[in-house]
Design a protein around this motif. Structure first.
Motif, PDB file in Angstrom:
ATOM      1  N   LEU A  69       0.615  -1.159  -0.042  1.00  0.00           N
ATOM      2  CA  LEU A  69      -0.029   0.069  -0.133  1.00  0.00           C
ATOM      3  C   LEU A  69       0.846   1.277   0.223  1.00  0.00           C
ATOM      4  O   LEU A  69       0.178   2.416  -0.065  1.00  0.00           O
ATOM      5  N   GLN A  70       2.116   1.126   0.094  1.00  0.00           N
ATOM      6  CA  GLN A  70       2.952   2.466   0.131  1.00  0.00           C
ATOM      7  C   GLN A  70       3.268   3.014  -1.132  1.00  0.00           C
ATOM      8  O   GLN A  70       3.480   4.361  -1.259  1.00  0.00           O
ATOM      9  N   ILE A  71       3.187   2.243  -2.035  1.00  0.00           N
ATOM     10  CA  ILE A  71       3.261   2.912  -3.668  1.00  0.00           C
ATOM     11  C   ILE A  71       1.972   2.793  -4.371  1.00  0.00           C
ATOM     12  O   ILE A  71       1.536   1.627  -4.486  1.00  0.00           O
ATOM     13  N   ILE A  72       1.762   3.888  -5.137  1.00  0.00           N
ATOM     14  CA  ILE A  72       0.786   3.879  -6.128  1.00  0.00           C
ATOM     15  C   ILE A  72       1.108   4.292  -7.248  1.00  0.00           C
ATOM     16  O   ILE A  72       1.560   5.446  -7.608  1.00  0.00           O
ATOM     17  N   ASP A  73       1.267   3.151  -8.287  1.00  0.00           N
ATOM     18  CA  ASP A  73       1.974   3.487  -9.360  1.00  0.00           C
ATOM     19  C   ASP A  73       1.383   2.580 -10.753  1.00  0.00           C
ATOM     20  O   ASP A  73       1.858   2.491 -11.673  1.00  0.00           O
ATOM     21  N   ASN A  74      -0.011   2.554 -10.584  1.00  0.00           N
ATOM     22  CA  ASN A  74      -0.711   1.805 -11.505  1.00  0.00           C
ATOM     23  C   ASN A  74      -1.606   2.975 -12.382  1.00  0.00           C
ATOM     24  O   ASN A  74      -2.563   3.580 -11.702  1.00  0.00           O
ATOM     25  N   MET A  75      -1.385   3.134 -13.495  1.00  0.00           N
ATOM     26  CA  MET A  75      -2.021   4.061 -14.389  1.00  0.00           C
ATOM     27  C   MET A  75      -3.626   3.620 -14.649  1.00  0.00           C
ATOM     28  O   MET A  75      -4.358   4.541 -14.157  1.00  0.00           O
ATOM     29  N   ASP A  76      -3.744   2.452 -14.849  1.00  0.00           N
ATOM     30  CA  ASP A  76      -5.289   2.126 -15.180  1.00  0.00           C
ATOM     31  C   ASP A  76      -6.102   1.970 -13.633  1.00  0.00           C
ATOM     32  O   ASP A  76      -7.231   2.739 -13.721  1.00  0.00           O
ATOM     33  N   TYR A  77      -5.489   1.764 -12.457  1.00  0.00           N
ATOM     34  CA  TYR A  77      -6.200   2.072 -11.338  1.00  0.00           C
ATOM     35  C   TYR A  77      -6.693   3.153 -10.832  1.00  0.00           C
ATOM     36  O   TYR A  77      -7.527   3.543 -10.508  1.00  0.00           O
ATOM     37  N   LYS A  80      -9.422   4.672 -13.371  1.00  0.00           N
ATOM     38  CA  LYS A  80     -10.856   4.289 -12.831  1.00  0.00           C
ATOM     39  C   LYS A  80     -11.242   5.101 -11.720  1.00  0.00           C
ATOM     40  O   LYS A  80     -12.329   5.536 -11.701  1.00  0.00           O
ATOM     41  N   GLU A  81     -10.157   5.321 -10.706  1.00  0.00           N
ATOM     42  CA  GLU A  81     -10.617   5.876  -9.318  1.00  0.00           C
ATOM     43  C   GLU A  81     -11.104   7.243  -9.781  1.00  0.00           C
ATOM     44  O   GLU A  81     -11.864   7.797  -9.298  1.00  0.00           O
ATOM     45  N   TYR A  82     -10.248   8.091 -10.508  1.00  0.00           N
ATOM     46  CA  TYR A  82     -10.631   9.479 -10.833  1.00  0.00           C
ATOM     47  C   TYR A  82     -11.487   9.521 -11.829  1.00  0.00           C
ATOM     48  O   TYR A  82     -12.120  10.637 -12.019  1.00  0.00           O
ATOM     49  N   SER A  83     -12.119   8.860 -12.540  1.00  0.00           N
ATOM     50  CA  SER A  83     -13.251   8.590 -13.476  1.00  0.00           C
ATOM     51  C   SER A  83     -14.622   9.058 -12.801  1.00  0.00           C
ATOM     52  O   SER A  83     -15.554   9.657 -13.153  1.00  0.00           O
ATOM     53  N   ALA A 322      -8.541   3.262   0.847  1.00  0.00           N
ATOM     54  CA  ALA A 322      -9.638   4.293   0.682  1.00  0.00           C
ATOM     55  C   ALA A 322     -10.311   4.181  -0.501  1.00  0.00           C
ATOM     56  O   ALA A 322     -11.151   5.000  -1.055  1.00  0.00           O
ATOM     57  N   SER A 323     -10.011   3.315  -1.519  1.00  0.00           N
ATOM     58  CA  SER A 323     -10.482   3.381  -2.945  1.00  0.00           C
ATOM     59  C   SER A 323     -11.345   2.877  -3.039  1.00  0.00           C
ATOM     60  O   SER A 323     -11.999   1.852  -2.339  1.00  0.00           O
ATOM     61  N   ARG A 324     -12.252   3.188  -4.310  1.00  0.00           N
ATOM     62  CA  ARG A 324     -13.694   2.646  -4.266  1.00  0.00           C
ATOM     63  C   ARG A 324     -13.438   0.987  -4.838  1.00  0.00           C
ATOM     64  O   ARG A 324     -14.217   0.178  -4.497  1.00  0.00           O
ATOM     65  N   SER A 325     -12.256   0.917  -5.459  1.00  0.00           N
ATOM     66  CA  SER A 325     -12.031  -0.472  -6.058  1.00  0.00           C
ATOM     67  C   SER A 325     -11.988  -1.506  -4.824  1.00  0.00           C
ATOM     68  O   SER A 325     -12.154  -2.701  -4.969  1.00  0.00           O
TER      69      SER A 325
END
Length: 365
Positions: A69-77, A80-83, A322-325
């Motif tokens: 959970l320390q690194i967020i580096d996934n463009m597709d993820y 989706k979240e910001y959509s 905290a994500s919707r996913s």
């Protein structure tokens, strides 16, 4: 003509639209997380695994120690979240991650293009425990020159230029706030005064309120930073901190309520405050974390006191927990809950100020 600097170039203030003033995209908290893990040797890797059985434990804030959970580096993820944010009416996002936790500049550009959102990124420095090796122990002047170079030339060797300055007040000990963090504040303050860029200051709930007020006064008085260019982050995290957990548990007469004394002290200096952790999935045994009901109550109270033109909103979206996913609110909570509650209680007239006008005024220089 004033402009707002995004990762894709400058835009006019009127192009900004509905804005989150504090949400993250690409992020690396591995240095801070490792430091935290050293502080809690009894927490095992099994306890930190990102599986449903551990979600409750991870929401205590220990998610920062989980390598997953320390690194967020996934463009597709992230797309989706910001959509969901865009579908809710969002147009722009301030990603305030500075050097030490910030994602790659080229990826920020690609994300902005593909999402259709204006992204404003930061230069500056985060907490004393989150610094890259090359800036450990460096003084104010080195930090100043480092940030200045990014403003003039771009971040990470790219042509992406930051639109805000970011520093942190997070580490407090017997001698007060950590000197390294004060150096970061001073370096950013100098550049804010020189360039007109806004200065955003991270605050931790454990820092005494009077210390935050003292530092803000120093920035205004010693460096000539325009108070209206300063944004003090995470002021909603402190809403319930005035009531001590031990006092509440041991005395039936002790009630739990929000306290706005420090918020009003800062606002009366002319600075802006961020209520920017809506939907934050954190519980803590040491202090009362605010709930979204507290945020609405505080927001309504401050609006009624005449402070609506000095408040901004955000979610501090920064983790999969905290994500919707994965069952959280994602980066839409302040829009879908906070703004709807303002409408319900007759303060809808303040929404354009909170979400459009204030961000444009603060970010434009």
């Amino acid at each position: 003509m004033k402009k707002i600097r995004t990762v894709l170039g400058d835009i006019a203030p009127e192009e900004l639209g509905l804005t989150s003033m504090h949400d993250h995209t690409f992020l690396d908290l591995s240095v801070a997380g490792q430091f935290m893990k050293n502080m809690f040797p009894g927490v095992t890797d099994e306890m930190l695994a990102f599986v449903p059985e551990n979600y409750g434990f991870l929401k205590s804030g220990t998610y920062l120690m989980s390598k997953e959970l320390q690194i967020i580096d996934n463009m597709d993820y992230l797309l989706k979240e910001y959509s969901y944010f865009k579908a809710a009416g969002g147009c722009s996002v301030v990603d305030p991650g500075p050097i030490g936790i910030r994602g790659n500049g080229d990826k920020l550009k690609e994300f902005s293009k593909r999402s259709g959102l204006n992204i404003i990124c930061a230069t500056g420095i985060y907490t004393a425990i989150s610094r890259p090796a090359e800036l450990l122990g460096k003084d104010e002047e080195v930090l100043y020159q480092t940030f200045k170079k990014e403003i003039e030339e771009g971040i990470d060797g790219t042509d992406v230029k930051p639109g805000i300055l970011k520093a942190a007040l997070a580490t407090y000990g017997p001698n007060g706030i950590h000197e390294a963090e004060i150096d970061g504040i001073r370096a950013c303050a100098r550049l804010s005064a020189e360039t007109g860029m806004s200065l955003h200051i991270h605050t931790d709930p454990t820092i005494p309120g009077e210390e935050i007020v003292r530092v803000v006064k120093m920035v205004i008085e010693n460096y000539g930073v325009d108070a209206g260019r300063i944004l003090i982050c995470h002021m909603d995290s402190r809403l319930a901190c005035s009531v001590k957990v031990d006092d509440y548990m041991q005395n039936m007469e002790t009630g739990r309520n929000i306290n706005l004394d420090m918020h009003k002290a800062l606002l009366d200096l002319g600075v802006n405050i961020g209520l920017d952790t809506w939907g934050m999935p954190i519980t803590n045994l040491q202090f009362f974390a605010a709930e979204d009901y507290d945020r609405v109550k505080a927001l309504i109270t401050l609006i009624d006191l005449g402070y609506a033109s000095q408040i901004t909103l955000g979610n501090d979206f920064s983790s999969k927990i905290a994500s919707r996913s994965y069952g959280g609110y994602g980066c839409t909570r302040f829009i879908e809950y906070g703004l709807s509650m303002l409408q319900k209680y007759g303060r809808g007239d303040a929404i354009p100020k909170l979400t459009v006008e204030n961000p444009a005024r603060i970010l434009a220089y």
